[in-house]
Each structure stands twice: as structure tokens, then as C-alpha cells.
Design a protein around this motif. Structure first.
Motif, short mmCIF file in Angstrom:
data_model
loop_
_atom_site.label_atom_id
_atom_site.label_comp_id
_atom_site.label_asym_id
_atom_site.label_seq_id
_atom_site.Cartn_x
_atom_site.Cartn_y
_atom_site.Cartn_z
N ALA A 120 32.14 18.27 10.46
CA ALA A 120 32.94 17.93 11.67
C ALA A 120 33.77 16.68 11.55
O ALA A 120 34.73 16.56 12.11
CB ALA A 120 32.27 18.19 12.93
N LEU A 121 33.13 15.79 10.87
CA LEU A 121 33.67 14.46 10.67
C LEU A 121 34.63 14.33 9.52
O LEU A 121 35.04 13.28 9.28
CB LEU A 121 32.68 13.40 10.75
N LEU B 22 32.98 7.70 17.49
CA LEU B 22 31.45 7.80 17.15
C LEU B 22 31.37 5.91 17.09
O LEU B 22 30.54 5.44 17.62
CB LEU B 22 31.18 8.40 15.97
N TYR C 102 37.55 12.48 9.40
CA TYR C 102 38.38 12.75 10.65
C TYR C 102 38.58 11.62 11.54
O TYR C 102 37.62 11.00 12.11
CB TYR C 102 37.69 13.95 11.27
N GLY D 122 37.19 11.80 15.37
CA GLY D 122 35.73 11.73 15.47
C GLY D 122 35.14 10.34 15.03
O GLY D 122 34.15 9.92 15.90
#
Length: 322
Positions: free
Chosen positions: A157-158, A181, A174, A177
Motif C-alpha cells: 500500500a506504500l 507515516l 506512495y 502514505g
């Protein structure tokens, strides 16, 4: 005509050489100090020099990518499998840059906590500090640094699908993201830094009278104050150099139409990387023991070189125990 990526490659190579050389020099001085005093705090400072050296090594990968830009852009017909392999290498390269950066930031945080404990709770600190504590603290630091740095590799997802042959940070990671984080980790750390130094400043002010009245206690307390000034310089440089990147990242998240990607990865990220060059310079100029050890190393090398020149020999100072 020289392209902008090639200019950036020259800048990165120069920065990499400066970061690696200065940190290795300071690390050599810190090793000499550590062999003599064997204090936990020097282990943490040495770890900071090691992390910053790895930052310099990782930067060479970015420079190599910039030098190969023309070849990557001209090879528009490469197969889908080759593109996937190139994207994978780019992702690993970026995570290899992120991990030592995180380790460097966490090392400064650990140094600050160590100094805070030594000043705030001197008796407990003397009882509990030691090799075992230093080992587990540093082991945990590097595990966390690599876990966070390599998170885009094992968390799909990153990952970003914007890679088109040229490797840059947000083409494979990404942006939304990873900014969320890292910001969640960065801003709490800065808040703790501020709390620590406000509290230590209050303690240092209360010690001023003791420094003047009791010479022996004053010598010990003044050592703490000098160490505090050095760490304060480290943290100040860290905040000034990394805050623009994270603040701009938050602005990018809030302003969807703002085109800030080039500013983030082309300039502000490099500004943050330059913190790895300032860290050893701060210790070389502000920490008395490091400065004296470096002076002894250079003076010993000069004396040995003069002796060898008299006999016509030629030996490297690297081999000298100076």
C-alpha cells in the motif's frame, strides 16, 4: 550541454564524499575516547557517526541513478519485466537511503534521552547505565530504523506505480502514505526534544550557583552543561534542516492541488540529508574531548610523516596508531 540530473549527481557525489570522510574521521576520534572512558554516552555518539556514514554511502546510489538518467530515458522500449526489475531496484535504493536517515534521527533522540537521564537522575543513571543497556538500546534502534525504512518494500500500500524509468523517491513510494507515516514519527520526537531541553534548561539554571560555590561539583556540573550545549546544537540543526521537509509534506497532504513533489524530493529532502554532514562538524568544533583527540591524531600523523620523510619512506597515516 550538462543536464540538471548530471549537475545534481555531481552535488550528491561531493556531499557523499564530505559526509563519509568527516563522519569516519570523527568516528575514529570517538573510538579512541570510548576505549579510554568506556561510557555509555560515547557509544550513542559513535552510533550517530556510523548512521551518518551510511547516509553518505546511500547517497552514492542516488548519484549513480542521476548519472544514468539519459540511458534510462532513452530506453523507452524496455520490456515490462525489465521495467519491474528496475522499479524493484529503485525501491530498494530509496529504502536504503531512508533507513540510515531514520537511524541518525533516532540516534540523536537516544543521545538526548541519555543526557537527560544523566542530569535528571544521576544516581539511577550511574547504577543502570552500562554495556548491556547500550547494546539493547542500539539493537532496538537499528531494528526500528530498518523496519520503518524498508516498510514500503513489504507493505504494497506504500508503493507507487508512477515509475517510468527514472528513479526518484515518490515514483516508487506512495507520497501520501509515507508522509503520514514519517510525520507521525517526526513531530512527536520534536515535541519530546523540546520538553527535554526546557526541563534541562531549568535544571542547568538551578545549578549555576552550585558551579560558583563548589569547585569540584561545579566542574562536574559544567561538564554536563557543555555536553548539553553540544547536543542542543545537534538538535537545533536537525530541526532546522528536517522541519521544512515535513512541514511541506503536511502542506502537500492538505493542499491536493499544490505541486510540491519536486520541491520535496529535489531540494528539501537533500536539505535534510545535509544534517548528516553537520553532525560530525558540531562534535568536532563544540565537544572539547573530540576536538582534542582530533588534534592529537593530526599532530601524531604530522610528526610521523616528518620522521618518515627524513628517511625517504612513504607511509600512510591510516596505518599509524595516532
Amino acid at each position: 550541454m550538462i543536464s540538471i540530473p548530471h549537475i545534481m549527481a555531481v552535488i550528491l557525489i561531493t556531499a557523499s564524499c564530505a559526509i563519509i570522510s568527516t563522519n569516519l574521521l570523527v568516528a575514529a576520534a570517538l573510538l579512541k575516547i570510548l576505549f579510554k572512558k568506556k561510557r555509555q554516552s560515547w557509544c550513542f555518539v559513535l552510533n550517530l557517526a556510523v548512521a551518518d556514514t551510511l547516509v553518505g554511502v546511500a547517497i552514492t546510489g542516488l548519484a549513480t541513478e542521476d548519472l544514468n538518467t539519459d540511458g534510462a530515458n532513452n530506453n523507452a522500449t524496455q520490456s515490462r519485466s525489465n521495467m519491474a526489475q528496475s522499479r524493484g531496484r529503485c525501491l530498494l535504493r530509496m529504502t536504503f537511503v531512508s533507513s540510515p536517515c531514520i537511524a541518525s534521527i533516532m540516534s540523536m533522540f537516544l543521545i538526548s534521552l541519555d543526557r537527560y537521564a544523566a542530569i535528571k537522575m544521576p544516581l539511577k543513571y550511574a547504577q543502570r547505565s552500562g554495556r548491556a543497556v547500550a547494546f539493547w538500546a542500539l539493537a532496538s534502534l537499528w531494528v526500528c530504523a530498518f523496519a520503518l525504512g524498508f516498510m514500503p518494500v513489504y507493505v504494497p500500500a506504500l508503493q507507487s506505480d508512477l515509475y517510468r524509468g527514472f528513479c526518484d523517491f515518490f515514483s516508487v513510494i506512495y507520497d501520501v502514505g509515507i508522509i503520514i507515516l514519517y510525520s507521525v514519527c517526526f513531530f512527536p520526537v520534536v515535541s519530546v526534544f523540546l520538553y527535554i531541553y526546557l526541563d534541562i534548561l531549568k535544571i542547568a539554571c538551578s545549578h549555576q550557583r552550585q558551579i560558583l560555590e563548589v569547585r569540584q561539583a561545579g566542574s562536574r556540573t559544567s561538564d554536563h552543561v557543555r555536553a548539553l550545549r553540544t547536543v542542543a546544537m545537534l538538535v537545533g540543526c536537525f530541526v532546522l534542516l528536517w522541519c521544512p521537509f515535513f512541514i511541506t509534506g503536511v502542506v502537500k497532504l492538505l493542499c491536493g492541488g499544490c505541486q510540491l513533489t519536486q520541491l520535496l524530493e529535489g531540494y528539501l529532502f537533500l536539505l535534510g540529508l545535509s544534517n548528516s554532514l553537520l553532525n560530525p562538524l558540531v562534535y568536532a568544533f563544540w565537544q572539547k574531548e573530540v576536538r582534542q583527540t582530533l588534534a592529537q591524531m593530526f599532530s601524531g600523523c604530522k610528526r610521523k610523516t616528518r620522521q618518515q620523510s627524513g628517511t625517504g619512506g612513504s607511509f600512510s597515516c591510516i596505518k599509524l596508531k595516532c
